[in-house]
Design a protein around this motif. Structure first.
Motif, short mmCIF file in Angstrom:
data_model
loop_
_atom_site.label_atom_id
_atom_site.label_comp_id
_atom_site.label_asym_id
_atom_site.label_seq_id
_atom_site.Cartn_x
_atom_site.Cartn_y
_atom_site.Cartn_z
N GLY A 94 0.73 -1.28 0.16
CA GLY A 94 -0.16 -0.04 -0.02
C GLY A 94 1.01 1.23 0.00
N LYS A 95 1.81 1.32 -0.84
CA LYS A 95 2.78 2.51 -1.02
C LYS A 95 1.73 3.52 -1.59
CE LYS A 95 7.06 4.31 -2.60
NZ LYS A 95 8.19 4.17 -3.49
N SER A 96 1.70 4.80 -0.74
CA SER A 96 0.99 6.06 -1.32
C SER A 96 2.16 7.32 -1.47
CB SER A 96 -0.14 6.33 -0.70
OG SER A 96 -0.04 6.73 0.53
N ARG A 97 1.86 8.18 -2.32
CA ARG A 97 2.43 9.53 -2.23
C ARG A 97 1.73 10.58 -1.90
NH1 ARG A 97 7.53 8.35 -4.48
NH2 ARG A 97 7.85 6.45 -5.83
N GLY A 98 2.25 11.38 -1.32
CA GLY A 98 1.37 12.72 -0.78
C GLY A 98 2.18 13.67 -0.10
N ALA A 99 1.76 14.31 1.05
CA ALA A 99 2.41 15.24 1.75
C ALA A 99 2.15 15.31 3.11
CB ALA A 99 2.08 16.60 1.29
N PHE A 100 3.14 15.34 3.97
CA PHE A 100 3.17 15.55 5.52
C PHE A 100 2.81 17.17 5.69
CE2 PHE A 100 5.59 11.82 5.35
CZ PHE A 100 4.61 10.99 6.35
N VAL A 101 1.63 17.41 6.42
CA VAL A 101 1.17 18.69 6.70
C VAL A 101 1.19 19.12 8.18
CG1 VAL A 101 -0.40 20.77 6.35
CG2 VAL A 101 0.01 18.58 4.74
N ASN A 102 1.82 20.53 8.47
CA ASN A 102 1.59 20.54 9.95
C ASN A 102 0.46 21.67 10.29
OD1 ASN A 102 4.19 18.96 10.56
ND2 ASN A 102 5.41 20.76 9.76
N PHE A 103 -0.43 21.16 11.20
CA PHE A 103 -1.43 22.08 11.78
C PHE A 103 -0.93 22.54 12.96
CE2 PHE A 103 -3.31 19.79 8.19
CZ PHE A 103 -4.49 20.72 8.04
N ASP A 104 -1.00 24.06 13.19
CA ASP A 104 -0.87 24.51 14.50
C ASP A 104 -2.08 24.27 15.49
OD1 ASP A 104 1.55 25.43 14.28
OD2 ASP A 104 1.02 27.35 13.62
N VAL A 105 -1.93 24.28 16.66
CA VAL A 105 -2.97 23.88 17.75
C VAL A 105 -3.20 25.16 18.46
CG1 VAL A 105 -3.99 22.48 19.47
CG2 VAL A 105 -2.38 21.37 17.75
N ASP A 106 -4.34 25.72 18.23
CA ASP A 106 -4.90 27.10 19.00
C ASP A 106 -4.99 26.64 20.58
OD1 ASP A 106 -5.44 29.66 19.74
OD2 ASP A 106 -7.36 29.70 18.73
N GLY A 107 -4.29 27.13 21.42
CA GLY A 107 -4.37 26.70 22.96
C GLY A 107 -3.35 25.79 23.27
N ALA A 108 -2.58 25.45 22.54
CA ALA A 108 -1.40 24.75 22.95
C ALA A 108 -0.14 25.10 22.20
CB ALA A 108 -1.82 23.21 22.75
N ASP A 109 1.14 24.83 22.74
CA ASP A 109 2.44 25.20 22.01
C ASP A 109 2.66 23.66 21.39
OD1 ASP A 109 4.88 25.76 21.04
OD2 ASP A 109 5.85 25.72 22.66
N GLU A 110 2.01 23.36 20.22
CA GLU A 110 2.06 22.09 19.74
C GLU A 110 1.60 22.05 18.25
OE1 GLU A 110 2.84 18.25 20.59
OE2 GLU A 110 2.39 19.33 22.40
N ARG A 152 6.49 27.63 2.42
CA ARG A 152 5.98 28.13 3.65
C ARG A 152 6.61 27.49 5.03
NH1 ARG A 152 -0.20 29.65 2.53
NH2 ARG A 152 0.07 30.98 0.31
N GLY A 153 7.02 26.22 4.61
CA GLY A 153 7.70 25.61 5.92
C GLY A 153 6.75 24.87 6.73
N ILE A 154 5.48 24.51 5.94
CA ILE A 154 4.56 24.17 7.01
C ILE A 154 3.93 22.32 6.27
CG2 ILE A 154 3.23 26.17 7.46
CD1 ILE A 154 1.43 25.87 4.88
N GLY A 155 5.02 22.25 5.42
CA GLY A 155 5.05 20.75 5.03
C GLY A 155 5.79 20.37 4.02
N GLU A 156 5.88 19.12 3.42
CA GLU A 156 6.57 18.37 2.30
C GLU A 156 6.29 17.16 2.09
OE1 GLU A 156 7.54 16.52 5.96
OE2 GLU A 156 7.76 18.48 5.98
N ALA A 157 6.56 16.79 0.80
CA ALA A 157 6.28 15.67 -0.10
C ALA A 157 6.64 14.62 1.00
CB ALA A 157 6.73 15.74 -1.41
N GLY A 158 5.79 13.39 0.76
CA GLY A 158 6.01 12.37 1.78
C GLY A 158 5.50 10.90 1.16
N VAL A 159 5.90 10.05 1.65
CA VAL A 159 5.31 8.53 1.23
C VAL A 159 4.84 7.69 2.44
CG1 VAL A 159 6.06 6.32 0.48
CG2 VAL A 159 6.86 8.50 -0.81
N GLN A 160 3.88 6.97 2.42
CA GLN A 160 3.31 6.36 3.52
C GLN A 160 3.13 5.03 3.04
OE1 GLN A 160 3.89 7.00 6.56
NE2 GLN A 160 1.85 7.63 7.31
N TYR A 161 3.06 3.65 3.79
CA TYR A 161 2.52 2.35 3.57
C TYR A 161 1.30 2.04 4.44
CZ TYR A 161 7.21 3.01 1.56
OH TYR A 161 8.23 3.21 0.96
N LYS A 162 0.46 1.34 3.64
CA LYS A 162 -0.28 0.53 4.33
C LYS A 162 -0.07 -0.60 5.45
CE LYS A 162 -4.68 -2.06 3.51
NZ LYS A 162 -5.43 -2.73 2.32
#
Length: 800
Positions: free
Chosen positions: A223-239, A404-414
């Motif tokens: 199950g190889k897939s190509r996509g992106a990792f994206v970082n979401f800020d959390v309002d209310g936490a330093d996370e 913008r430094g908020i994500g990058e291309a990535g690969v995942q596996y099932k």
């Protein structure tokens, strides 16, 4: 001669064994052929018809290869660790070692009765200490190379078997062994990092000859897939919440996020979550569900909104709610997902239930009615507006995320890492020691095998711990590294361990200094042809390819892929067309068939009953038909006469040799047998045949009905064994018909058929067609407009 199978079969089985004619020769000058079948689990029930079909395909091919002059390795062993034997031991009080030995002896005698040409000198047994020594050796090599780790996680647990199961062994939420419902439980689990080999396993598929559906299932399971990792800020936490998506182009349509109920951010910021009690209650509810139940697409959507924390969409800065829901798993991806309800059905249903915004970003559907999952022009998406090519949209979004430094291309596996332990006795002991000072310490190689201790109580503990945990003399030991008091690992390996490398041990089964001699490995590997069941394509086949590729990477084996070719057989169904089952009373015992009709009839029928790769129902009439056929074959020895061979029969013999030769290679055994049946009918029609023609036919049928073939071979004065005689050759010239039958059509309607010379000209063929009475009558009084001849097939006359 008469087909006296009761005496013939026992006679030739003894001769084969006494002479050792099926023994493979290491490092021979001959061309090698390594044929592999899935070795059986030696259950108390012994051999069933499924085993006979599974082994008969390569049995015929292996016998043909020997007759073609190959040095053939066709072995069989036993995959003998496992729960059924242990459960039987618990029930009866008989030690699993004794049960296993009895079952192997029974199974071996039954297989020999069928006349399989296995090299029994190379038999392996995964429960033998001299075998599992090397299973443990491979495990330690993986441990050395960072491919083994231990982690506490939610696991699939079978309360009935009291054992942890991998995803592969608990598909559908059911235990693969006892079929009980599984539950989720938090446990320390040993894992093999099979995901590290995901790309290598995919690449390897490009270099092998596997059935298309076998390759497809492997590709889908990885199950190889190509996509992106994206970082979401959390309002209310330093996370930041990191997600993976295959559709980053839809980020402007993200209106909420969903976390796995087990996500650690919930505990980190529980003081800020104002409804944490509700979160805890939902977590408890999810803990009672299996992974299968949690990830079902068709089920009611449940979840809890996290009050006090919210996400921030990184591409438009909008605040979006965060939910927890059971369909998100910590073990899959990052344990957090972005939700685009306008273009995902599950997200759409969730949003509708919880009243969340739905924003269209791809034109083409009506989001008031349903999610639109097709392609189209991008809308409501800022810099992507107007894009109408999905690939371009994805590439552009990944480019912006990186800028913008908020994500990058990535690969995942099932595919997930392989849960590699069982809390039972009858398995390979894991050669690891737990030391308070040194941590996990591997047993020194010179101390292998780590043997199973002799015990009387095989019951697992109520908490699911191994029976080995109760044996102080086994558990308590010294650390191999520092000498301090330590504890031995009490889990054992899963049954898949021994079957992940067994093909290598066939090459050198008695070697005590290495898993197999390097020169012998160079000669025999890879396996030339592997046949097995489709049910093992996503477990055993992937596992064994992984182990083998690892052994290649550390220089222990000479080839990257273990199997050059992989085929599969279909099921044998009961006479009622249903899967055989004791409860349905439709099980056919092959031993009864051998008793009543003989092994050759059983072998012949199983290969004649239909397409080898498809399921087919058992038919007693079909068995009797094959019995009558072999009786007719045996009587051919009484029809031998000298003189000139019948030209038509001679031609049919050469055509049959050609067809059977080709059909065997394509596993079209049923059509090969049908061709031999047609030839026998022709012989009876002619009334006699010459000795050399019978010699050719006996050799042709030998892989299918070897006992009868050997007896006939001896009767007609053949030298040595028919099983080692030269495979019959055909004369291509005699396979071409001198005359052919062609159809004659008038205005596209069939009017007659006529015989013409195979090399007839168009003029001759058309003249022969017109000379036919029916054609002449149909053309009477009509004007011929056009005449068409398709060589060797048809004459078409257009007339008004």
């Amino acid at each position: 001669m008469r087909h006296d199978f009761k005496n013939i079969e026992e006679k030739w089985q003894k001769k084969w064994e006494d002479e050792g004619i099926f023994h493979a020769e290491d490092n021979s000058d001959k061309k090698k052929f390594f044929a592999l079948v899935e070795f059986p689990y030696p259950s108390g029930a012994g051999m069933h018809v499924g085993h006979v079909k599974a082994y008969s395909g390569l049995e015929v091919i292996s016998r043909k290869r020997r007759m073609e002059g190959y040095n053939v390795l066709f072995p069989l062993g036993f995959d003998a660790f496992g729960l059924p034997t242990e459960n039987y031991a618990i029930k009866t009080g008989i030690h699993p070692r004794k049960v296993t030995d009895m079952n192997i002896a029974k199974f071996t005698s039954q297989m020999k009765r069928v006349g399989f040409s296995f090299d029994w000198t190379r038999t392996v047994d995964t429960t033998d200490e001299n075998y599992y020594k090397w299973t443990q050796w491979i495990f330690l090599k993986m441990f050395e190379n960072g491919l083994v780790f231990r982690d506490k996680t939610l696991v699939n647990y079978c309360p009935s078997c009291k054992v942890v199961l991998s995803n592969e062994d608990s598909q559908g939420g059911k235990c693969d062994i006892c079929h009980s419902d599984i539950v989720q439980r938090s446990k320390d689990v040993w894992y093999l990092r099979i995901t590290e080999y995901a790309d290598k396993l995919l690449e390897g598929l490009e270099d092998v000859d596997y059935l298309p559906n076998v390759k497809t299932q492997q590709v889908n399971w990885i199950g190889k897939s190509r996509g992106a990792f994206v970082n979401f800020d959390v309002d209310g936490a330093d996370e930041k919440l990191r997600i993976y998506t295959t559709r980053p182009d839809t980020l402007f349509g993200v209106t909420f996020m969903v976390l796995a109920p087990e996500h650690p951010i919930l505990d980190t910021y529980k003081d800020k979550i104002t409804n944490f009690a509700e979160v805890e209650a939902y977590r408890e509810l999810c803990g009672k569900k299996t992974e299968f139940e949690r990830t079902q697409l068709v089920k009611d959507k449940t979840g809890v909104k996290i009050e006090g924390l919210s996400g921030i969409n990184p591409v438009n800065g909008k605040n979006i709610p965060i939910y927890i829901s059971d369909y998100v798993m910590m073990g899959y991806g990052t344990g957090a997902i972005m939700a685009v309800p306008a273009h995902d059905e599950r997200d759409y249903d969730f949003a509708k239930k919880f009243g969340i915004d739905i924003i269209e970003v791809i034109k083409g559907g009506n989001i008031e009615e349903a999610a639109y999952t097709g392609d189209g022009e991008m809308v409501n998406s800022d810099f992507l507006n107007g894009y109408d090519n999905k690939r371009d949209s994805i590439d552009k979004m990944i480019e912006v995320l990186a800028e913008r430094g908020i994500g990058e291309a990535g690969v995942q596996y099932k595919m997930k890492d392989w849960a590699f332990n069982r809390q039972r006795y009858w398995g390979e002991p894991i050669p690891i020691v737990h030391c308070e000072h040194c941590g996990m310490v591997p047993l020194p190689y010179e101390e292998l095998p780590l043997r199973l201790p002799e015990i009387e109580n095989f019951e697992p503990g109520e908490g699911g711990e191994s029976p080995l945990a109760k044996i102080d003399s086994y558990v308590n030991c010294k650390c191999p590294k520092c000498g301090a008091d330590a504890k031995r690992e009490t889990d054992t390996m899963p049954q898949w361990a021994g079957s992940s490398w067994y093909f290598l041990r066939y090459i050198d089964p008695n070697n005590d200094t290495c898993l197999a001699d390097p020169e012998k490995l160079k000669y025999w590997m890879p396996v030339d042809w592997y046949n097995g069941g489709m049910e093992h394509v996503t477990r055993h086949l992937i596992y064994s390819r992984f182990w083998h590729r690892f052994l290649y990477d550390i220089g222990e084996v000479p080839v990257k892929e273990p199997y050059a070719k992989r085929t599969a057989q279909g099921l044998i169904l009961g006479p009622d067309g249903e899967k055989m089952s004791k409860s349905k009373g439709n099980v056919v015992d092959p031993n009864d068939v051998v008793d009543a009709y003989g092994a050759d009839v059983l072998r012949m029928y199983i290969l004649f009953m239909g397409d080898y790769g498809a399921a087919a129902p058992w038919s007693e009439n079909g068995v009797k038909g094959c019995k009558r056929f072999l009786e007719r074959v045996s009587a051919l020895t009484d029809m031998v006469k000298g003189g000139e061979a019948d030209a038509e029969l001679d031609s049919l013999l050469h055509k049959t040799i050609k067809k059977v030769t080709g059909d065997i290679e394509e596993m079209k055994f049923n059509t090969a047998i049908a061709a031999m049946m047609a030839l026998v009918n022709k012989i009876y029609e002619v009334g006699s045949l010459t000795q050399d023609r019978l010699s050719a036919f006996v050799r042709l049928i030998c892989p299918f009905a070897p006992h009868l073939a050997e007896e006939m071979w001896e009767t007609i004065g053949g030298a040595g064994f028919a099983s080692l005689a030269a495979w019959p050759e055909y004369d291509e010239a005699k396979c071409v018909d001198s005359t052919v039958e062609i159809a004659v059509q008038i205005c596209g309607k069939l009017r007659a058929t006529v015989m013409i010379a195979a090399d007839a000209t168009a003029e001759t063929a058309i003249a022969a067609a017109k000379a036919n009475d029916k054609v002449a009558q149909a053309l009477e009084g009509k004007k011929i407009i056009k005449e068409i001849y398709v060589p060797g097939r048809i004459v078409n006359i257009v007339a008004k």
